[in-house]
Design a protein around this motif. Structure first.
Motif, mmCIF file in Angstrom:
data_model
loop_
_atom_site.group_PDB
_atom_site.id
_atom_site.type_symbol
_atom_site.label_atom_id
_atom_site.label_comp_id
_atom_site.label_asym_id
_atom_site.label_seq_id
_atom_site.Cartn_x
_atom_site.Cartn_y
_atom_site.Cartn_z
ATOM 1 N N ALA A 84 0.763 -1.148 0.165
ATOM 2 C CA ALA A 84 -0.117 0.068 0.012
ATOM 3 C C ALA A 84 0.972 1.070 0.195
ATOM 4 O O ALA A 84 2.077 1.309 0.667
ATOM 5 N N PRO A 88 -4.515 6.358 -2.575
ATOM 6 C CA PRO A 88 -5.832 5.444 -2.231
ATOM 7 C C PRO A 88 -6.253 4.560 -3.538
ATOM 8 O O PRO A 88 -6.652 3.390 -3.742
ATOM 9 N N ASN A 91 -3.991 1.658 -4.492
ATOM 10 C CA ASN A 91 -4.327 0.982 -3.683
ATOM 11 C C ASN A 91 -5.481 0.103 -3.925
ATOM 12 O O ASN A 91 -5.356 -1.272 -3.544
ATOM 13 N N LEU A 92 -6.583 0.687 -4.194
ATOM 14 C CA LEU A 92 -7.697 -0.042 -4.731
ATOM 15 C C LEU A 92 -7.479 -0.968 -5.762
ATOM 16 O O LEU A 92 -7.933 -1.904 -5.768
ATOM 17 N N GLY A 95 -5.295 -3.967 -4.945
ATOM 18 C CA GLY A 95 -6.282 -4.759 -4.343
ATOM 19 C C GLY A 95 -7.138 -5.794 -5.084
ATOM 20 O O GLY A 95 -7.281 -6.839 -5.115
ATOM 21 N N SER A 140 -13.155 -1.021 2.634
ATOM 22 C CA SER A 140 -12.177 -0.112 3.445
ATOM 23 C C SER A 140 -11.400 0.316 2.249
ATOM 24 O O SER A 140 -11.197 1.836 2.425
ATOM 25 N N ALA A 141 -10.855 -0.188 1.432
ATOM 26 C CA ALA A 141 -10.204 0.310 0.258
ATOM 27 C C ALA A 141 -10.981 1.424 -0.455
ATOM 28 O O ALA A 141 -10.314 2.349 -0.915
ATOM 29 N N CYS A 145 -10.674 6.010 -0.536
ATOM 30 C CA CYS A 145 -11.022 6.712 -1.832
ATOM 31 C C CYS A 145 -12.228 7.787 -1.523
ATOM 32 O O CYS A 145 -11.881 8.846 -2.133
#
Length: 269
Positions: A84, A88, A91-92, A95, A140-141, A145
């Motif tokens: 991460a 954001p 990161n999303l 994932g 959460s991801a 954002c």
């Protein structure tokens, strides 16, 4: 001290045997069907006694629950291992890529978890909790954002649901053999980019302005009302209308860039 080392080695040995049993059971279940999932058959595949399976799992029912739990434990571990950074959205996307990577790396477990490989199985409270915990990582991801305004126009649960629906369908087709690299990876990313596109709006843009639409592109005789080729056709639908037609608004727009601008040029009068 020696006793502690012995106990540790004994536990590690049990973990190895347990993993081997679960992997063999999952493979038998997926490749040959539920009828192959017998304690005797699994013991034969692993090379252990049936007593070992009863000791570790308490029988076939306990083993079935353990398959579900093991699949979600590996899934959650894979998602949590995703590096991460400070972005954001990046990161999303990482994932979502990890989701696909897990499905391709552990296709048997993925089928057990999401494709009803065990007919009649009803997960217990621990198994349900494991599934919710894994999905909570995606929520959460998305929330990460939403908070700085990188995504707008929906709740974290709503957007996560749409993403999950999309990526599950894509990887299910891929592990079944319908798509191959490199097209499968490219289309997978284009798909989740299309889901995200309607929510990727500039932070200073009012919610009731659509950056993709010129004023009345089809004129007052537009049979779809004010929607046009990219809108919802329902002025009252608001953000939800744009979300429903997000594929046309830009499969990759905002995330990958390109398609959204091309679409605007084609529809401009």
């Amino acid at each position: 001290m020696a006793a502690t080392a012995y106990q540790q080695a004994q536990r590690e040995g049990q973990d190895v045997v347990r993993t081997a049993i679960l992997d063999a059971a999952t493979h038998l279940l997926v490749s040959e069907g539920p009828g192959a999932l017998t304690v005797r058959r699994i013991a034969g595949e692993v090379g252990c006694s049936t007593k070992v399976i009863y000791t570790l799992f308490g029988g076939k029912d306990g083993l079935t629950e353990a398959l579900w739990l093991e699949g979600f434990a590996r899934f959650e571990r894979r998602l949590r291992e995703t590096p991460a950074g400070d972005d954001p959205l990046a990161n999303l996307r990482a994932g979502l890529d990890a989701y696909r990577d897990y499905a391709l790396t552990e296709p048997d477990y993925y089928r057990v978890m999401f494709q009803s490989a065990m007919p009649g199985f009803r997960p217990g409270p621990d198994a349900v909790s494991a599934a919710r915990r894994a999905f909570g990582l995606l929520v959460s991801a998305v929330q990460a954002c939403l908070e700085p305004g990188l995504l707008r126009g929906g709740t974290a649960e709503e957007i996560a649901d749409l993403l999950w629906m999309a990526v599950h369908g894509a990887v299910s087709l891929e592990i079944t053999g319908f798509f191959r690299e490199p097209e499968s990876a490219q289309r997978y990313r284009a798909l989740y980019a299309a889901v995200l596109a309607p929510y990727l709006l500039p932070p200073d843009l009012p919610d009731d302005d659509d950056p993709y639409l010129p004023d009345d592109p089809l004129g007052s005789d537009d049979p779809l009302g004010s929607g046009g080729p990219l809108g919802s056709g329902d002025p009252a639908a608001g953000r939800g209308g744009r979300a429903a037609s997000g594929g046309a608004a830009g499969a990759g727009g905002g995330v990958g860039g390109g398609p959204a601008e091309e679409s605007e040029e084609r529809t401009a009068p």
